[in-house]
Design an enzyme around this catalytic site. Structure first.
Site, PDB file in Angstrom:
ATOM      1  N   SER A   1      -9.549  27.010  -5.974  1.00  0.00           N
ATOM      2  CA  SER A   1      -9.260  26.237  -4.754  1.00  0.00           C
ATOM      3  C   SER A   1      -8.073  25.299  -4.932  1.00  0.00           C
ATOM      4  O   SER A   1      -7.637  24.663  -3.968  1.00  0.00           O
ATOM      5  CB  SER A   1     -10.503  25.428  -4.363  1.00  0.00           C
ATOM      6  OG  SER A   1     -10.950  24.664  -5.470  1.00  0.00           O
TER       7      SER A   1
ATOM      8  N   SER B   1      -7.590  25.355 -23.631  1.00  0.00           N
ATOM      9  CA  SER B   1      -6.673  24.210 -23.678  1.00  0.00           C
ATOM     10  C   SER B   1      -6.119  23.999 -25.079  1.00  0.00           C
ATOM     11  O   SER B   1      -6.811  24.226 -26.085  1.00  0.00           O
ATOM     12  CB  SER B   1      -7.407  22.944 -23.252  1.00  0.00           C
ATOM     13  OG  SER B   1      -6.575  21.817 -23.408  1.00  0.00           O
TER      14      SER B   1
ATOM     15  N   TYR C   1     -14.309  17.135 -23.295  1.00  0.00           N
ATOM     16  CA  TYR C   1     -13.411  18.162 -22.745  1.00  0.00           C
ATOM     17  C   TYR C   1     -12.834  19.028 -23.869  1.00  0.00           C
ATOM     18  O   TYR C   1     -12.855  20.258 -23.801  1.00  0.00           O
ATOM     19  CB  TYR C   1     -12.290  17.479 -21.953  1.00  0.00           C
ATOM     20  CG  TYR C   1     -11.252  18.433 -21.406  1.00  0.00           C
ATOM     21  CD1 TYR C   1     -11.480  19.129 -20.227  1.00  0.00           C
ATOM     22  CD2 TYR C   1     -10.048  18.639 -22.082  1.00  0.00           C
ATOM     23  CE1 TYR C   1     -10.526  20.012 -19.740  1.00  0.00           C
ATOM     24  CE2 TYR C   1      -9.090  19.516 -21.593  1.00  0.00           C
ATOM     25  CZ  TYR C   1      -9.330  20.197 -20.422  1.00  0.00           C
ATOM     26  OH  TYR C   1      -8.390  21.073 -19.930  1.00  0.00           O
TER      27      TYR C   1
END
Ligand SMILES: NC(=O)c1ccc[n+]([C@@H]2O[C@H](COP(=O)([O-])OP(=O)(O)OC[C@H]3O[C@@H](n4cnc5c(N)ncnc54)[C@H](OP(=O)(O)O)[C@@H]3O)[C@@H](O)[C@H]2O)c1
Length: 263
Positions: free
Chosen positions: A24, A156, A169
């Site tokens: 999105s 990442s 994270y």
């Protein structure tokens, strides 16, 4: 599979059915566009951004794209999410695990325990457990189809360089890379290749404040190119890893960080 598509360069490839989680906005939206430009049909997945996802879907070239909602932190929501995708696209050939949350800073030396524990639970629930559960449900469909497939994880650079301010994270992305490597072995006998990309900074809304603020120049200077990535540069690598030519890249974790972190 569907009828072949005609491409301007004479390349004729059958369109594939592609689910991009978290499409999105940001990198996910760019990945959805890159697949659609290749002639593929895309399920644009969203969580809270139904309107944004519908706008992304409506702007894609080609036909047959769908928008599909679902909270990846809720294991009970995932079978229905995948069922809606498969109904909408007529099957599934490619999964891109792109959705993720990045919370505010999580300094271990200044954060109360209850908050620390809450953030770890929230981040792992989406970034790692959500991806693992989505992968299970999509792989089950690919196995039932017997057509092989491709699974690409958006990890990442932080998994390798460390994320001292956002340890949950960083750990979630290290876990995602590891998940991809385990499943590359487990799914290879079924013709399913699994690979990951590990981007450094990418210019999306998620990091816009940091890039436009005091830290911006230092962040750009991390790369000897003196800039951060454009989302389309990440999308191009994902499309490559999902291609028939990239079967032998299964198990890879591809650095996309403009030489800002070498390992
Ligand atoms: N931007 C960077 O510098 C950078 C660097 C390295 C890696 N990455 C990775 O690249 C990917 C995309 O990043 P981005 O910058 O494009 O982020 P973004 O614009 O914030 O997009 C994140 C996506 O994840 C979805 N999402 C959030 N919570 C969810 C949940 N509970 N269930 C399902 N979906 C959920 C969001 O959906 P809604 O908006 O619809 O809620 C959104 O579509 C992430 O995996 C990120 O870790 C980004």
């Amino acid at each position: 599979m569907n009828a072949p598509n005609d491409f301007p360069d004479g390349d004729r490839r059958p369109p594939r059915r592609v689910l991009v989680s978290g499409a999105s906005s940001g990198i996910g939206a760019a990945i959805a566009l890159a697949f659609a430009e290749r002639g593929d049909r895309v399920a644009v997945h969203y969580f809270s951004g139904a309107g944004r996802a519908e706008r992304v879907r409506d702007a894609l070239p080609g036909t047959g794209h769908v928008a599909v909602g679902g909270d990846l932190a809720d294991p009970a929501a995932i079978p229905a999410l995948v069922g809606t995708t498969v109904d909408g696209l007529g099957g599934i050939d490619v999964l891109v695990n792109n959705a993720a949350v990045l919370t505010g800073a999580q300094p271990i030396d200044a954060m109360p325990y209850a908050e620390w524990a809450k953030v770890w639970t929230e981040v792992l629930a989406v970034n790692l457990l959500g991806a693992a559960n989505l992968t299970h449900q999509v792989a089950a469909r690919m196995l039932a189809q017997g057509t092989g497939g491709r699974i690409i994880n958006v990890g990442s650079r932080g998994a390798f360089r460390g994320e001292p301010g956002h340890p949950a994270y960083g750990a979630s992305k290290a876990g995602l890379h590891s998940l991809g490597q385990s499943l590359a072995v487990a799914l290879a006998p079924h013709g399913i290749a699994v690979a990951s990309v590990a981007p450094g900074f990418v210019e999306t809304d998620r990091v816009a404040d940091r890039l436009s603020g005091e830290q911006g120049a230092a962040i750009r200077a991390q790369s000897p190119f003196g800039r951060v990535a454009d989302p389309a540069e990440i999308a191009a690598a994902v499309v490559y890893l999902a291609s028939p030519e990239a079967l032998w890249a299964s198990g890879a974790v591809l650095d996309l960080n403009g030489a800002s972190h070498l390992r």
